[in-house]
Scaffold this motif. Structure first.
Motif, PDB file in Angstrom:
ATOM      1  N   ALA A   1       1.099  -1.332   0.223  1.00  0.00           N
ATOM      2  CA  ALA A   1      -0.476   0.177   0.224  1.00  0.00           C
ATOM      3  C   ALA A   1       1.205   1.250   0.409  1.00  0.00           C
ATOM      4  N   ILE A   2       1.907   0.979   0.913  1.00  0.00           N
ATOM      5  CA  ILE A   2       3.282   1.959   0.602  1.00  0.00           C
ATOM      6  C   ILE A   2       4.337   2.058   0.754  1.00  0.00           C
ATOM      7  N   SER A   3       5.617   2.354  -0.197  1.00  0.00           N
ATOM      8  CA  SER A   3       6.623   1.676  -0.198  1.00  0.00           C
ATOM      9  C   SER A   3       7.457   3.088  -0.122  1.00  0.00           C
ATOM     10  N   PHE A   4       8.516   2.944   0.803  1.00  0.00           N
ATOM     11  CA  PHE A   4       9.177   3.766   0.909  1.00  0.00           C
ATOM     12  C   PHE A   4      10.623   3.493   0.169  1.00  0.00           C
ATOM     13  N   GLN A   5      11.636   3.259  -0.765  1.00  0.00           N
ATOM     14  CA  GLN A   5      13.071   2.698  -0.878  1.00  0.00           C
ATOM     15  C   GLN A   5      14.104   3.782  -0.881  1.00  0.00           C
ATOM     16  N   SER A   6      14.912   3.586  -0.008  1.00  0.00           N
ATOM     17  CA  SER A   6      15.987   4.270  -0.144  1.00  0.00           C
ATOM     18  C   SER A   6      15.515   5.765   0.006  1.00  0.00           C
ATOM     19  N   VAL A   7      14.909   5.981   0.664  1.00  0.00           N
ATOM     20  CA  VAL A   7      14.607   7.245   1.305  1.00  0.00           C
ATOM     21  C   VAL A   7      15.430   8.623   1.651  1.00  0.00           C
ATOM     22  N   SER A   8      15.883   9.747   0.863  1.00  0.00           N
ATOM     23  CA  SER A   8      16.615  10.166   1.689  1.00  0.00           C
ATOM     24  C   SER A   8      16.352  11.956   1.505  1.00  0.00           C
ATOM     25  N   LYS A   9      15.831  12.533   2.950  1.00  0.00           N
ATOM     26  CA  LYS A   9      15.663  14.005   2.466  1.00  0.00           C
ATOM     27  C   LYS A   9      16.479  15.009   3.618  1.00  0.00           C
ATOM     28  N   ALA A  10      17.777  15.549   2.358  1.00  0.00           N
ATOM     29  CA  ALA A  10      18.898  16.902   2.970  1.00  0.00           C
ATOM     30  C   ALA A  10      18.453  18.291   2.782  1.00  0.00           C
ATOM     31  N   TYR A  11      18.349  19.021   4.494  1.00  0.00           N
ATOM     32  CA  TYR A  11      18.201  20.357   4.571  1.00  0.00           C
ATOM     33  C   TYR A  11      19.526  20.728   4.424  1.00  0.00           C
ATOM     34  N   PRO A  12      19.534  22.240   4.415  1.00  0.00           N
ATOM     35  CA  PRO A  12      20.822  22.916   4.120  1.00  0.00           C
ATOM     36  C   PRO A  12      20.868  23.416   5.870  1.00  0.00           C
ATOM     37  N   SER A  13      21.784  22.797   6.397  1.00  0.00           N
ATOM     38  CA  SER A  13      22.733  22.923   7.809  1.00  0.00           C
ATOM     39  C   SER A  13      22.421  24.031   8.369  1.00  0.00           C
ATOM     40  N   PRO A  14      21.598  24.339   9.286  1.00  0.00           N
ATOM     41  CA  PRO A  14      21.044  25.599   9.989  1.00  0.00           C
ATOM     42  C   PRO A  14      22.463  26.266  11.136  1.00  0.00           C
ATOM     43  N   ARG A  15      23.590  25.134  11.205  1.00  0.00           N
ATOM     44  CA  ARG A  15      24.462  24.971  12.357  1.00  0.00           C
ATOM     45  C   ARG A  15      26.283  25.067  11.696  1.00  0.00           C
ATOM     46  N   GLY A  16      25.779  24.082  10.055  1.00  0.00           N
ATOM     47  CA  GLY A  16      27.493  23.091  10.005  1.00  0.00           C
ATOM     48  C   GLY A  16      27.712  24.668   9.154  1.00  0.00           C
ATOM     49  N   PRO A  17      29.267  24.545   8.370  1.00  0.00           N
ATOM     50  CA  PRO A  17      29.459  25.885   7.681  1.00  0.00           C
ATOM     51  C   PRO A  17      28.756  25.498   6.564  1.00  0.00           C
ATOM     52  N   GLN A  18      28.532  27.002   5.690  1.00  0.00           N
ATOM     53  CA  GLN A  18      27.642  26.967   4.449  1.00  0.00           C
ATOM     54  C   GLN A  18      28.336  26.347   3.522  1.00  0.00           C
ATOM     55  N   GLY A  19      26.988  25.841   3.265  1.00  0.00           N
ATOM     56  CA  GLY A  19      27.144  24.778   1.825  1.00  0.00           C
ATOM     57  C   GLY A  19      26.662  23.256   2.599  1.00  0.00           C
ATOM     58  N   SER A  20      26.455  22.939   3.885  1.00  0.00           N
ATOM     59  CA  SER A  20      26.675  21.654   3.756  1.00  0.00           C
ATOM     60  C   SER A  20      25.439  21.412   4.840  1.00  0.00           C
ATOM     61  N   THR A  21      25.187  19.970   5.015  1.00  0.00           N
ATOM     62  CA  THR A  21      23.640  19.727   4.933  1.00  0.00           C
ATOM     63  C   THR A  21      23.516  19.172   6.110  1.00  0.00           C
TER      64      THR A  21
END
Length: 315
Positions: free
Chosen positions: A3-23
Motif C-alpha cells: 500500500a505504501i513503499s519507501f525505498q532508500s528514501v533520504s531528505k537533506a536540508y541546508p544545515s543551520p549549524r554547519g559550515p556554509q553549503g553543508s546539509t
C-alpha cells in the motif's frame, strides 16, 4: 503490491549549524513497506523524521533520494493517481474560514472530481459526531470539532490509504474514542492506515506492526506483539514523597511521585525496594506490571543514542 513503499528514501536540508553549503539529513536511506489492509504505527521522538516522511508521501516535499509509492503509483512521477489513493489528516488545524462544514466537504470532494457525494458526506458527519455542526461556519468550531472536520476531509474521496499524523494531539477523550472506532471500522473494511502518535497506548492497542524512527533512521520494525514479547523486563511501579537515591535515578522513569523501574527478576525487585528503604523512603502503592509499548520505546531510544547526520560542504 505494498500500500505504501519507501525505498532508500533520504531528505537533506541546508544545515543551520554547519559550515556554509553543508546539509542536515532528516531522513537517511529509509526503506519500509506497508502492506494493504495493515494498521501500521510510525513512532519516534520529536525531530525523528516522521512528518518529513509523511510530507514526502503526500507530495508536499521532494525526497533528495529514493522513491515513494502509494499502491504502485510513484508520488512524483504519477502524482495525480497517488493523491487520489491517499487521505492525509495533518497535525495542524488548517481550514477555510469562509465555508460551513458541509460546504468544506463538498469542495474537498470537487478537488477529486467527485459529484453527488452527499450520502457519503452524511455518513462521515454522523460517524464523526458532526451532524449537528453541518451548517456551522468553520470559524465557530472548537479545536476538537475542527480536528473532526480534517478527518472527514481526508476521507471524503474514500481513499484506500489513510495517513493520520498525530490526529488526537490535544483533543478530548470523546473525540479519541469516536475517531478510533470509525477508523478501526474502515481498517476492517480493507483500508490501510498509517498512524503517527505520541500516545503510545493508542499505537499498542491499534497497530499490528510498528516502526520506530530516530534521527532519520528506522531503529526498530516488528509486529507489535513481538516487540512486547521481546521486552527484557517487567516494571516495578510505586510512589514516593522524596527524590530517589542517585544510583536508582539513572534507571528510573519518574513522573511526579510515580517511579517506574525495569525489573528482570524477583531479586532485582527486592534490591530496588531495599535501596528505597535504606534511603529512609517509603514506597507506596507498589505494583509489578508487564512492560508496555512505552517501556519498549524508551528502551529502543536509549539503545540507539542520538547522532546528527550531516554532509560536509560541497565544492
Amino acid at each position: 503490491m505494498p500500500a505504501i513503499s519507501f525505498q532508500s528514501v533520504s531528505k537533506a536540508y541546508p544545515s543551520p549549524r554547519g559550515p556554509q553549503g553543508s546539509t542536515f539529513l532528516a531522513l537517511d536511506q529509509v526503506s519500509l513497506n506497508i502492506e494493504e489492509g495493515e494498521f501500521f504505527g510510525l513512532l519516534g521522538p520529536n525531530g525523528a523524521g516522521k512528518t518529513t516522511m509523511i510530507s514526502i508521501l503526500a507530495g508536499l516535499t521532494r525526497a533528495t533520494g529514493g522513491s515513494v509509492s502509494v499502491l504502485g503509483s510513484d508520488v512524483q512521477k504519477d502524482f495525480a493517481q497517488a493523491r487520489r489513493k491517499l487521505g492525509v489528516v495533518p497535525q495542524e488545524l488548517v481550514f477555510d474560514p469562509f465555508f460551513n462544514v458541509r460546504e468544506a466537504l463538498r469542495i474537498q470532494s470537487g478537488y477529486f472530481g467527485i459529484k453527488n457525494n452527499d450520502a457519503w458526506i452524511d455518513e462521515l458527519l454522523e460517524s464523526l459526531g458532526l451532524t449537528d455542526k453541518a451548517n456551522a461556519n468553520m470559524r465557530a468550531l472548537s479545536g476538537g470539532m475542527k480536528r473532526r472536520v480534517l478527518v472527514a476531509q481526508a476521507l471524503v474521496h474514500k481513499p484506500p490509504v489513510i495517513v493520520l499524523d498525530e490526529p488526537t494531539a490535544g483533543v478530548d477523550v470523546e473525540l479519541r474514542q469516536t475517531l478510533w472506532h470509525f477508523v478501526a471500522k474502515l481498517n476492517k473494511q480493507g483500508s490501510t492506515v498509517l498512524l503517527t502518535t505520541h500516545y503510545l497506548e493508542e499505537a499498542e492497542a491499534l497497530c499490528g506492526r510498528i516502526a520506530m524512527l530516530k534521527t532519520g533512521r528506522i531503529v526498530a520494525l516488528d509486529k507489535t506483539s513481538d516487540l512486547l514479547k521481546n521486552a527484557s523486563s517487567n516494571v516495578l511501579r510505586f510512589k514516593i514523597d522524596s527524590e530517589l537515591p542517585a544510583h536508582l535515578l539513572g534507571k528510573a522513569r519518574v513522573t511526579g511521585r510515580v517511579v517506574q523501574l525495569p525489573a528482570h527478576d524477583a531479586l532485582e525487585i527486592e534490591q530496588y525496594l531495599t535501596a528505597v528503604r535504606e534511603a529512609g523512603l517509603v514506597a507506596q502503592d507498589v505494583e509489578i506490571r508487564k512492560a508496555d509499548l512505552e517501556d519498549v520505546f524508551l528502551d529502543v531510544m536509549t539503545q540507539n543514542k542520538d547522532s546528527v547526520h550531516s554532509v560536509g560542504a560541497t565544492a
